[in-house]
Design a protein around this motif. Sequence first.
Motif, PDB file in Angstrom:
ATOM      1  N   GLU A 184       0.825  -1.176  -0.101  1.00  0.00           N
ATOM      2  CA  GLU A 184       0.149  -0.283   0.100  1.00  0.00           C
ATOM      3  C   GLU A 184       0.592   1.228   0.127  1.00  0.00           C
ATOM      4  O   GLU A 184       0.312   2.320  -1.050  1.00  0.00           O
ATOM      5  CB  GLU A 184      -0.798  -0.245   0.564  1.00  0.00           C
ATOM      6  CG  GLU A 184      -1.932   1.140   1.417  1.00  0.00           C
ATOM      7  CD  GLU A 184      -1.640   2.608   1.850  1.00  0.00           C
ATOM      8  OE1 GLU A 184      -1.860   4.063   1.304  1.00  0.00           O
ATOM      9  OE2 GLU A 184      -0.860   2.646   2.671  1.00  0.00           O
ATOM     10  N   ARG A 187       2.923   1.552  -3.362  1.00  0.00           N
ATOM     11  CA  ARG A 187       1.345   1.889  -4.836  1.00  0.00           C
ATOM     12  C   ARG A 187       1.353   3.592  -4.525  1.00  0.00           C
ATOM     13  O   ARG A 187       1.143   4.528  -5.443  1.00  0.00           O
ATOM     14  CB  ARG A 187       0.637   1.453  -4.453  1.00  0.00           C
ATOM     15  CG  ARG A 187       0.854   0.154  -5.171  1.00  0.00           C
ATOM     16  CD  ARG A 187      -0.183  -1.029  -5.496  1.00  0.00           C
ATOM     17  NE  ARG A 187      -0.189  -2.911  -5.539  1.00  0.00           N
ATOM     18  CZ  ARG A 187      -0.871  -3.954  -5.542  1.00  0.00           C
ATOM     19  NH1 ARG A 187      -2.047  -3.392  -5.006  1.00  0.00           N
ATOM     20  NH2 ARG A 187      -0.718  -4.550  -6.355  1.00  0.00           N
ATOM     21  N   ARG A 208       1.446   1.065 -11.750  1.00  0.00           N
ATOM     22  CA  ARG A 208       1.093   1.735 -10.607  1.00  0.00           C
ATOM     23  C   ARG A 208       0.526   0.070  -9.587  1.00  0.00           C
ATOM     24  O   ARG A 208       1.395  -0.689  -8.435  1.00  0.00           O
ATOM     25  CB  ARG A 208       0.171   2.697 -10.167  1.00  0.00           C
ATOM     26  CG  ARG A 208       0.235   2.902  -9.025  1.00  0.00           C
ATOM     27  CD  ARG A 208      -0.568   3.999  -8.234  1.00  0.00           C
ATOM     28  NE  ARG A 208      -0.364   4.920  -6.982  1.00  0.00           N
ATOM     29  CZ  ARG A 208      -1.130   6.134  -7.063  1.00  0.00           C
ATOM     30  NH1 ARG A 208      -1.932   6.727  -7.512  1.00  0.00           N
ATOM     31  NH2 ARG A 208      -1.208   6.420  -6.259  1.00  0.00           N
ATOM     32  N   GLN A 209       0.205  -0.114 -10.738  1.00  0.00           N
ATOM     33  CA  GLN A 209      -1.063  -1.656  -9.176  1.00  0.00           C
ATOM     34  C   GLN A 209       0.314  -3.086  -9.881  1.00  0.00           C
ATOM     35  O   GLN A 209      -0.443  -3.696  -9.068  1.00  0.00           O
ATOM     36  CB  GLN A 209      -2.462  -1.506 -10.544  1.00  0.00           C
ATOM     37  CG  GLN A 209      -3.256  -0.638  -9.732  1.00  0.00           C
ATOM     38  CD  GLN A 209      -3.557  -0.848  -7.810  1.00  0.00           C
ATOM     39  OE1 GLN A 209      -3.371  -1.385  -7.523  1.00  0.00           O
ATOM     40  NE2 GLN A 209      -3.690   0.742  -7.595  1.00  0.00           N
ATOM     41  N   ARG A 212       4.214  -4.720  -6.616  1.00  0.00           N
ATOM     42  CA  ARG A 212       3.732  -5.134  -4.663  1.00  0.00           C
ATOM     43  C   ARG A 212       5.308  -4.814  -3.799  1.00  0.00           C
ATOM     44  O   ARG A 212       6.546  -5.255  -4.756  1.00  0.00           O
ATOM     45  CB  ARG A 212       3.225  -6.486  -5.550  1.00  0.00           C
ATOM     46  CG  ARG A 212       3.232  -7.525  -3.973  1.00  0.00           C
ATOM     47  CD  ARG A 212       2.430  -8.712  -4.671  1.00  0.00           C
ATOM     48  NE  ARG A 212       1.757  -8.836  -2.647  1.00  0.00           N
ATOM     49  CZ  ARG A 212       1.018  -8.966  -2.132  1.00  0.00           C
ATOM     50  NH1 ARG A 212       0.493  -7.664  -2.596  1.00  0.00           N
ATOM     51  NH2 ARG A 212       0.643  -9.444  -0.749  1.00  0.00           N
TER      52      ARG A 212
END
Length: 300
Positions: A184, A187, A208-209, A212
């Motif tokens: 989180e 990102r 962006r997604q 990880r």
Amino acid sequence: MTSNIALSLGTHTISVPHGSSVIDQRYHVAGSGPVCVVHPGGPGIGWDYLRMPDLERCMTMVYVEPVGTGVSGRLADPRGYNLGLYTHFLHAIVEHLDLPEVMVLGHSHGGFVAQRYALDHPDRVASLLLYDTSPVTGAVFWSAAVENMEKYARRHVADHPEVATYVAGLTGETAPSDDEGATEVLRRISPAYFHDYWGHEAAFAAGRQALRMYAAPAWGEGPAFDVREELPALSMPTLVLVGDDDFICGVRWARMIHEAVPGSQLAVLDGTGHLGHIESPVQFAGAVLAFLDAVTVGGS
């Protein structure tokens, strides 16, 4: 290449001795052509964000899934996630591929690994691509990164109030201890890794997604990274790639590598941040392929 099962397309897992244990190391093969082993950044960032489809059209890309991330193995003591560990596992993959030498590409922290690997195993590196990285970290490096992030926040906070949290996210002041929390944070602050994320959000949102982050590698312990005095020993063809608006591993650090490595080439990607393969894929692939063509013509 097709007869080498270690280079068959898809996901592979090898078991690598480490101390008194054996740890699984995964890697992923895509594309065809000259073999390039790719190490992602972090430490602790998953490999997926570094997919380079434009290069896969003419190169066999071997993407490392570093230990401590994804489905690769974990250390019992997270303090062991250090440069020596990543170099050890990178060498295990290169050995497993059973080729005399390979091209090695390292991005960001992966560039630290690539530099260390090329210094330790120069006979196994046909050519070296150092992408948005630095030959040194430490107080000066990090203070410059924080200053650049502060400038970014000041420029954008009026339109995007969430950037007020970016500096704390970068410095680890709000570092979570679990993978979901780490992802989180990464990102959330990732727009700063682009030259113009907000102007092209629809195009960059998927990238962006894809980011990880795994928390444990951030707890690694090891000596400070500084290979400036060693880099002149490198003799393989070397390309240093950098975005001209990379706030963390920018042109200052790229030039430092370029000036230290004899005969190296420097490619500065215009209007580009820390993720040039996503933000400027045509420029990025063009620079890599031009380098590869030059190396091939040169007979390396």
